[in-house]
Design an enzyme around this catalytic site. Structure first.
Site, PDB file in Angstrom:
ATOM      1  N   TYR A 231    -105.076  23.218  46.166  1.00  0.00           N
ATOM      2  CA  TYR A 231    -105.848  24.411  46.506  1.00  0.00           C
ATOM      3  C   TYR A 231    -106.786  24.775  45.356  1.00  0.00           C
ATOM      4  O   TYR A 231    -106.494  24.515  44.190  1.00  0.00           O
ATOM      5  CB  TYR A 231    -104.928  25.599  46.781  1.00  0.00           C
ATOM      6  CG  TYR A 231    -104.225  25.553  48.115  1.00  0.00           C
ATOM      7  CD1 TYR A 231    -104.746  26.218  49.224  1.00  0.00           C
ATOM      8  CD2 TYR A 231    -103.042  24.843  48.267  1.00  0.00           C
ATOM      9  CE1 TYR A 231    -104.097  26.180  50.452  1.00  0.00           C
ATOM     10  CE2 TYR A 231    -102.387  24.788  49.497  1.00  0.00           C
ATOM     11  CZ  TYR A 231    -102.917  25.465  50.581  1.00  0.00           C
ATOM     12  OH  TYR A 231    -102.274  25.415  51.794  1.00  0.00           O
TER      13      TYR A 231
ATOM     14  N   ASP B 157    -123.405  21.738  35.401  1.00  0.00           N
ATOM     15  CA  ASP B 157    -124.663  21.110  35.803  1.00  0.00           C
ATOM     16  C   ASP B 157    -125.181  21.748  37.087  1.00  0.00           C
ATOM     17  O   ASP B 157    -124.403  22.081  37.984  1.00  0.00           O
ATOM     18  CB  ASP B 157    -124.471  19.605  36.034  1.00  0.00           C
ATOM     19  CG  ASP B 157    -124.198  18.859  34.745  1.00  0.00           C
ATOM     20  OD1 ASP B 157    -124.765  19.250  33.699  1.00  0.00           O
ATOM     21  OD2 ASP B 157    -123.420  17.882  34.771  1.00  0.00           O
TER      22      ASP B 157
END
EC number: 2.7.1.-
Length: 294
Positions: free
Chosen positions: A214, A269
């Site tokens: 999860y 990024d």
């Protein structure tokens, strides 16, 4: 015959990555009978090399690079039926994945400590077609906290977090966001959204053990500096979920959308603009590292 592929981003390690090529190859040859080295020249080279390693059923891929290069490699091996084990030598700016795995941030030290008998299975996130090993985020607060230097944290503690937070708040705004999951939805205003594959954030444990496939979703509902500063003490105490300004959801399948054109971020990024669909790939990749103690 045991085979390993070494993938090096030559711009890593302050553009000194190739200085470590021979040492890394020799380390791999202590365990593998055949070692092939590939040097990236452009974007997605690491993905193509990793695809080749998976297709040819190499036992391991050892990548020397930052989070972007590591995620390119993960993209290459995950798209195949056979997934080689993964070794990572930190060579980027953030190196979030290796920090999470407690891999030595000194390049020589990381190579010396690389143990091909010791592995740790980790969850991987996939946001549209972009992979990440630690965090997906929207907003500037994650970057502000990640950019706190270890030396500054040691010297100044909570003040360092506060200063970086105040810097980030100057450009922040609230946006309308919709987060849909199998365990509940959130529709409303937010200034930041974090999707964490770990129970740690900014070196602090903020959830219970999280090797269950999860993701932890944190939604900061207010852009004000007071709301952001209120999160810091709870973060340092490891109790950020209890903060009134935070909406928390735990889920495996996540869809995030907005009526604004918002850019997302994976492991530091830039990634796709919303909408984004995120899937957690449980225990997907086996990495050469010691299991993290919770």
């Amino acid at each position: 015959m045991k085979k390993a592929m070494v993938i090096i981003n030559p711009t890593s390690g302050g553009e000194k990555a190739l200085d470590y090529k021979e040492k890394l190859e020799n380390k791999a040859k202590e365990y593998f009978e055949y070692v092939e080295t590939k040097i990236t020249e452009k974007a997605l080279d690491a993905t193509h090399f990793a695809e080749e390693a998976s297709r040819e059923q190499y036992d391991a891929v050892v990548v020397f690079g930052g989070d972007g290069t590591v995620n390119e490699v993960i993209s290459g091996i995950d798209e195949r039926d056979y997934i080689p084990k993964l070794g990572i030598i930190p060579g980027g700016t953030g190196n979030l994945i290796t920090k999470l795995l407690e891999i030595n941030q000194d390049i020589d030290g990381a190579i010396d400590e690389l143990d091909f008998d010791l592995t740790n299975k980790i969850d991987i996130g996939k946001a549209n077609d972009n992979y990440f090993g630690y965090i997906f985020s929207i907003g500037s607060l994650p970057e502000a906290i990640h950019n706190v230097e270890i030396e500054d944290k040691t010297k100044f503690g909570i003040l360092t977090y506060a200063v970086n937070t105040m810097k980030s708040v100057m450009t922040d705004q609230v946006f309308n966001i919709k987060v849909e999951t199998e365990n509940g939805n959130y529709v409303g205003e937010a200034s930041h959204v974090l999707v964490l594959l770990t129970n740690y954030f900014a070196d602090k444990k903020i959830f219970e053990e999280n090797k269950d496939g999860y993701a932890n979703i944190l939604i900061l509902k207010d852009a004000s500096i007071f709301s952001k500063l209120s999160v810091i003490p709870d973060l340092l105490k490891g109790d950020v979920v209890a903060n009134d300004n935070i909406e928390y959801i735990k889920a495996r399948n996540i869809k995030i959308s907005s009526d604004s054109e918002l850019e997302s971020d994976v492991d530091g990024d830039k990634s796709d603009n919303l909408p984004v669909e995120i899937k957690v790939l449980a225990q997907r990749v086996e990495v050469f590292s010691k299991p993290k103690e919770d």
